[in-house]
Every structure is written in C-alpha cells, then in structure tokens.
Design an enzyme around this catalytic site. Structure first.
Site, short mmCIF file in Angstrom:
data_model
loop_
_atom_site.label_atom_id
_atom_site.label_comp_id
_atom_site.label_asym_id
_atom_site.label_seq_id
_atom_site.Cartn_x
_atom_site.Cartn_y
_atom_site.Cartn_z
N SER A 285 0.72 -14.48 -25.55
CA SER A 285 2.19 -14.56 -25.60
C SER A 285 2.78 -13.91 -26.84
CB SER A 285 2.65 -16.01 -25.53
OG SER A 285 2.15 -16.75 -26.63
N LYS B 134 7.74 -24.46 -27.22
CA LYS B 134 8.13 -23.33 -28.07
C LYS B 134 9.59 -23.42 -28.47
CE LYS B 134 4.61 -20.19 -26.24
NZ LYS B 134 4.32 -18.96 -25.49
#
Length: 782
Positions: free
Chosen positions: A684, A727
């Site tokens: 990511s 996140k």
C-alpha cells in the site's frame, strides 16, 4: 381295611402356620403366640399330647375352626427348649391322624375335640400291593431325576410293611408344597392316600423332565456375557487370593457405562476394553493404559447439553454491558443468534450448522472478551484454546493410546472440561499456528471447523467418532494473511476495528477506571480522574489500536494514587495534569503534527500494522552515483518490490513532472522510511514512493498536510487496499487534513465515524496522476 374313627377325645390345640405334620414324623417348630404357649403348658402338665393342625391363612393370629384344616395330627411333646424373647422350641412326634370336630376355648388356650383315625390296611390285598409297588417305582424315578430324596429315606421306606405309614413317611420327607402335603394328610384311607401320593409324584416327575430339557437347552445357549461373568468372578477370586484385589476390577466402570448414553460404536468399544481388562493378569501395565482410556471416554459429556438462551434483548444487554462501540460487530452477532434461533425453532433437535465466526483485529480491541460475552448471553459453557505457537498436529487430534504418555487432543480435553455437548469453543490466535515435521495443525483444524464432517470427529487417542456438530466454534486472529486458504474458507470474517480516541475515552470512563478501582479496593470517590486528564493520558502515554496498554497505565495511576494517599494520610486524590506527569513521568508519545510548509522528497503515507493504523513518512533523496536504488528502514520484500515498480514508473513518465531524462544513469536514489527498527511490509506504500521520487527527482515540493495510500501498477493505476478505517484513524490522530484513497475504497468509508470522516478532505484517485496533481506544488527547488 377301611379306616376306623375312635370315640371323641380332647387335646390342647396348637395351630401351625405354613407347616404340616404327619404321623411317624419327628419335627422341631417354635411357639411364640400366648394361646399356643398356654396349650403347650397344659399338655405338659397332662399326658404331653397336643393336637397339631395347619391354618388355612398363616396371617391369622387367633384362628377359629373355619380357619383350620379339618385333619390334623395328635402329637407327643418330647422336648421343650426356652429361646430368647419368650419363645419356645418344641420337639414333637406325630402319632395319629385326627379329625377336628369342634374347638372349645378355655381360659388361656383352645381345646380341640377330635376323632382319632385307626388305619390298618391289608398289605396282602392285590390292589393294595399294586399301589405300593407303583408308589415305590414312582418314588425311585423321582429320586433319580430330582436328587431331592436322600438314600436313607429310600431304604427306610422299602423296609416298611404298613402301606398307610409308608405314604405318610414319603409325604413327610419328599413333598414340599403345603397343598400336596395337606391333601395326603386329608386322605384317611391308605389306598386313597397312596393314589394321591402317586399322582403328586408323577406330576413332579413330568415337571422334572421338562426342567431337565429346559436346562439342557439353556446350557447349549448360554449367553457369552454369562460365561464372561463366571470367568470374571473366578479371576476376581484368584486376584483376591493373590492379594491384588483391585487389579482388573472394572465393576465401577461397568456401572458408569450402563448410566452413560454413549453412541453404539463407543459403547461397544468400551465394553470390549473392559472385558479385556478383566481378563488381564494382575500387574500388567496395560491395565492402567486401558482403564485410563475407558475413564476418558466415560468422562466425556455424552448426551449432556445446556439450553440456549436465544433472547435477543438479553443478548444486546450483555454485549452493551461489557463493550462500548463495536456496533457493527454487535449487530453481526445479533444476526447470527437470530438466524440460529429461527433454525432451531423450525427444526428442533437438529444440530444447527452455521458459519464459523472469525473476529479479526489488532491486539487489545476486545476480540476475546466479546466471545466471552456471547457465551454468557447464550448461556453456554465457555472453553478457550490458544493456538499461538501450536505446531504439532497431535495438539488437535491427540496421540495414539499405544504411545507412552498418550493423551487426547485439546479439542476432546476442552469438551471434557466444558461438561456439555454444546459449549462455545474459542480458538484464540488462529493466525499464529505454524507447521513443522510433526505435522500441520491447520490441516487438522479443517475437520473440526467443517460443519459437514465434524459430527464424526475422530481423535487419535479415542479412536471413536465424537459429535462436535452442536459446538459453536469462534476464532480470533490479528490478521487473515497467515491463515491458510482452506481454513479461512470455512470461517466468516468479522473485522473488529481499532478504537478512536473518543471511543477509548468512553471505554476508560465506563469500564477501565471502575475495573482498576475494584482491583485495588478503592471506592468511587477516592481516586477521581477527569475526562481531560484521561484524554491526555490516552494521547501522550499510549499508542495502540486497542485499550490494553491504556488499562495498564490507568492501573499504574491508581497504584501511585494509593501510595500518595497512604503517605499523606488523605482520603481522596484528584488526578490532575501535573499529578499525571508526576505519576507517569514525561509523556512517552508526542503527537507529531505535519509540517506546515511543503517539503521536497518527503511524503506522508498510511500503513496498517498488527497494532492498528500508523502514519508512515517516506523520504527520498537523489544524489550523484551510478543509478543504484538504496532502500532502508527495515522494509519487507513486498515493499521493496513496490519501490522498484515505483522507480520504473518514474523512469517511464517522470519527464512530464520535471524529472530529467537519463537520471537513472548518474543518480543514486535513496528511499528511507523512518523508525528503522520497526519492520514494515505491504504494497500500500506504492503511490507514496512514486510521489516521493517525483518530488525529489523533479524538484517539486509536496504538501505535508496530505497523506496517501494505495498500491501502484506499472501502468500507473492505483489499486485498493485494506485497513482503511485504521489508516484514517491514524491520520486523524496525526492532524492530517487531506486524504488520498483509491477510488475502489470509497465503500469502506461507511465504517468511519462521522466526526472523523468530516474532519478530512477525502479525494479519490484512479491513477498516479490524480495523486501527483493533488499533492505536488508547482515551485522548483534548486
């Protein structure tokens, strides 16, 4: 000659219960009734003769004439012995038959008026002789088949000349039924008496023949269990003689086996094992092994179930009582219980085969505790099995009982511990199982967690099928990446997200602070911690996805407060910001706010780790060299591959963003991710690395109030990633204002609390150009 009755005579009468006396018969009997004792005393004071007659009903205490048989015996009392309790034991000899005419009650006893019978039969009469011979033949046959006639009785009868006396002696010594004895006694003529005796003996001979046939047939069809019983009794007797009384004694296990509703297969195997133990010689070590196996099987909760509480209102109350927030997890649990209740209602008695729930989330968010709450809400027994570090298949399936120290696997042990067939079974940390030369425990778990086959789960130790279909299996994991695919396919994944700071504050107020107060015996007013102090404690002394470290820190504050109260003699303490630093020292974590001014080659990324979301700063630096790519910061293989893919994209498309052609020939590129002691991996960070390279090599500054995440392809597409909520929570804690997400992750924003979501300017990217346009400034850096 026909019988002759003499004139009436009178004798004291003693009624007999269950006893018939014949002439020429010597017999002992006890006398205890006052009326009979008085008659005996009267007889002893006269000529020692009494009239003995049998009662029709032995229960009558004071029988009248109608309660007595008509024919009795005049007997002479030969001896009287006193017994304890005012009882008398009499030795009497029958002399003559007598017919009872009437009874006369005296002061303390009853006198009987009787007619004595003189019986003198002619033995020379051919008919009489025939009767005598028939009687003797019948008696001989009876003696041979019944074994009830002593040889001396036969001899004495053969020597007798008087037919009537012969019948009386045979009846007194051979006949057992009172009706038969009285019938012979009632026969006053010798011929009639012999005929009745022959009829009784012939009937007995026929019955004896039938009994013999039945015995022979049964002897041929003796059941194996009866044989085994006799053998076991013999072995038991031998063991007792040898002083080893308890060796091989399995009577207690047989009793338990009869009371335990085992399956047909299990019952048969346990019976065979118990029979094997009973046949073993004393002192054999196999006795202990086999007995332990049988006890283990019988200790399992065969047929024992706890009733399920499917009240959804009660379940909601229990879940809300123990856990704050986690609304989606609670709702999924309620759906599961509602579907289970509906299925059980539609098909009562059937095992409900539902999905295996798997709670996935970072440590400390309450995965294990919510499983406990589910068990409490349903009213089921709770069993927890930690799979962390399990690498031996025998931990799941057990060892063969032939091995030394063999034992069942932890599944069967857990069922024995639960004591019911339908507990809630938690497999904790299922993602931490590993495999080695001892087998793959994850493969062994496939049978356990498959509802189509776990109704016949076979443990290696038991070697019999055990039904696990009624067990509710729940698993927990920190990540699904390390769970094998076939095992993951059997489970329904439920994400347990990280907590926001507001949620942590509420959890601390409602659960952690009261729990720590109780832990140290404090009353609610003795140590007070305000919301502002709790919030500062959460921000500056803890950094985690869950609340485990927060609970430990609150406990430390409580201990320090107790010490201060003891030292200063105060009754209560209010924890202020100053006291917090006094108790805990300097803040361990300071919130690093993003740089206000744009920087070149420095980009904020977002990462999802095992302990929740984190902001990830990626730094890129270009310097003269030979085109090497240098990667530092404990990067994993996947992250290194993302860096190489990012470099390839920059080489192909960098000129559009001010990157010099041919830079890769004379420029070394160094990418560093700070906090190098912490391992980092995952795809990511792809867009973050592309952006950092474009900024550093193109000389363009990057916004520092923005953060991004997403996997990048060589064509520049931005692919979706996981852990969006964690996140964004990390970005929220770090004060980030602009978030760049892959467009396909837009659906994941529904999980984000509204107050967190509304604090961001969220932008969605389909390709790398969308990200670069959003974060790169137009200024050049010399």
């Amino acid at each position: 000659m026909p019988k002759k009755e003499s004139s009436s005579k009178s004798y004291p009468m003693i009624p007999l219960r269950g006893l018939t006396v014949f002439p020429y018969m010597v017999i002992h009997f006890d006398v205890s009734r006052p009326q009979s004792v008085a008659a005996l005393e009267k007889a002893m004071s006269d000529d020692q003769r009494v009239f003995l007659v049998t009662q029709r009903n032995a229960e009558d205490e004071t029988p009248g004439k109608k309660d007595l048989f008509t024919v009795g015996v005049v007997a002479r009392i030969k001896q009287v012995v006193n017994l304890p309790g005012d009882n008398l034991r009499i030795l009497a000899e029958g002399e003559k038959r007598a017919v009872l005419k009437r009874t006369v009650r005296q002061a303390a006893f009853v006198r009987a008026e009787v007619s004595e019978v003189e019986d003198k039969a002619d033995r020379e009469d051919p008919a009489m002789e025939a009767l005598v011979r028939l009687t003797m033949d019948t008696l001989g046959t009876y003696a041979s088949v019944s074994m009830r006639v002593p040889p001396e009785t036969l001899q004495s009868v053969e020597e007798m000349k008087e037919p009537g006396a012969m019948a009386d002696v045979i009846s007194a010594n051979v006949l057992t039924r009172m009706e038969d004895r009285q019938a012979v006694l009632d026969a006053l003529e010798a011929a009639e008496r012999l005929e009745k005796l022959c009829a009784v003996l012939m009937r007995e001979n026929e019955l004896a023949a039938i009994e013999r046939k039945i015995q022979e047939r049964l002897r041929e069809q003796v059941d194996k269990n009866q044989k085994d019983y006799y053998l076991r009794e013999q072995i038991k007797a031998i063991q007792e003689e040898l002083g080893d009384k308890d060796a091989g004694n399995v009577d207690d296990l047989r009793e338990r086996l009869e009371k335990t509703p085992l399956s047909e297969e299990a019952s048969e195997k346990v019976k065979k094992e118990l029979d094997r133990i009973a046949r073993m010689a004393p002192g054999m070590p196999e006795i202990a092994v086999s007995r332990t196996w049988a006890e283990t099987v019988l200790d399992l909760p065969w047929g024992v179930e706890t009733p399920d509480n499917m009240d959804l209102k009660h379940a909601r109350e229990v879940l809300n009582e123990d856990h704050y927030a986690m609304d989606q997890v609670k709702e999924r649990v309620i759906e599961f219980l509602a579907a289970r209740a509906k299925k059980e209602k539609g098909a009562p008695g059937e095992a409900v085969k539902g999905p295996i729930l798997c709670f996935v989330g970072p440590p400390g968010v309450g995965k294990t505790s919510i499983v406990k709450a589910i068990a409490r809400a349903m009213g089921r027994k709770y069993v927890r099995m930690s799979l962390g570090g399990v690498r031996d298949e025998a931990e799941i399936r057990g060892h063969r009982k032939t091995y030394v120290g063999a034992m069942p696997g932890r599944i069967i042990t857990g069922m024995k511990q639960a004591g019911s067939m339908n507990p809630l079974f938690l497999f904790d940390e299922i993602d931490k199982m590993t495999s080695d030369f001892r087998g793959d425990p994850a493969s062994a778990m496939l049978e356990v967690l498959d509802g189509e086959q776990n109704d016949r789960f076979r443990d290696h130790y038991l070697e019999i099928a055990f039904d696990l279909s009624r067990v509710m299996f729940v698993t927990t994991a920190n990540t699904v990446d390390t769970i094998p695919g076939p095992l993951k396919d059997r489970m329904e994944i439920i994400e347990v997200p990280s907590y926001t700071e507001e949620e942590k504050l509420q959890i601390a107020k409602r659960h952690l602070v009261p729990k720590q107060r109780r832990e140290y015996g404090l009353k609610p007013g003795e140590v007070r911690i305000g919301d502002a102090v709790l919030k500062r404690l959460i921000e500056n002394w803890t950094r985690e996805a869950g609340v485990r470290q927060l609970e430990r820190t609150i406990g430390r504050v409580m201990r320090k407060a107790v010490v201060e109260m003891t030292d200063e003699g105060t009754e209560n303490v209010t924890v202020s910001a100053g006291r917090l630093e006094k108790y805990l020292g300097a803040p361990r974590y300071l919130r690093e706010m993003p740089e206000k001014e744009p920087l070149c080659g420095v980009v904020n990324g977002l990462a999802y780790t095992a302990v929740g979301g984190e902001t990830l700063t990626v730094e890129c630096l270009g310097m003269p060299g030979t085109g090497q790519l240098i990667l530092t910061g404990q990067l994993g293989d996947v992250m290194k591959e993302s860096a190489r893919a990012a470099l390839s994209y920059v080489r192909a498309h960098g000129t559009a963003w001010g990157v010099r052609d041919g830079f890769y020939k004379d420029t070394d590129i160094h990418i560093h991710v700070p906090e190098g002691a912490v391992p980092k991996d995952g795809p990511s960070a792809g867009v973050t690395m592309v952006t950092a390279m474009m900024s550093a090599l193109g000389g363009r500054k990057c916004r520092q109030d923005a953060a991004m995440t997403g996997e990048v392809t060589l064509r520049g597409r931005v692919l979706p990633i996981g852990g969006v909520k964690e996140k964004l929570l990390a970005a929220y804690r770090a004060g980030i204002r602009v978030i760049l997400l892959p467009r396909e992750n837009r659906k994941d924003l529904e999980e984000i609390p509204e107050h967190v979501r509304s604090s961001f300017d969220i932008r969605y990217a389909d390709c790398v150009e969308d990200v670069l346009k959003a974060v790169l400034c137009g200024e050049d850096v010399k």
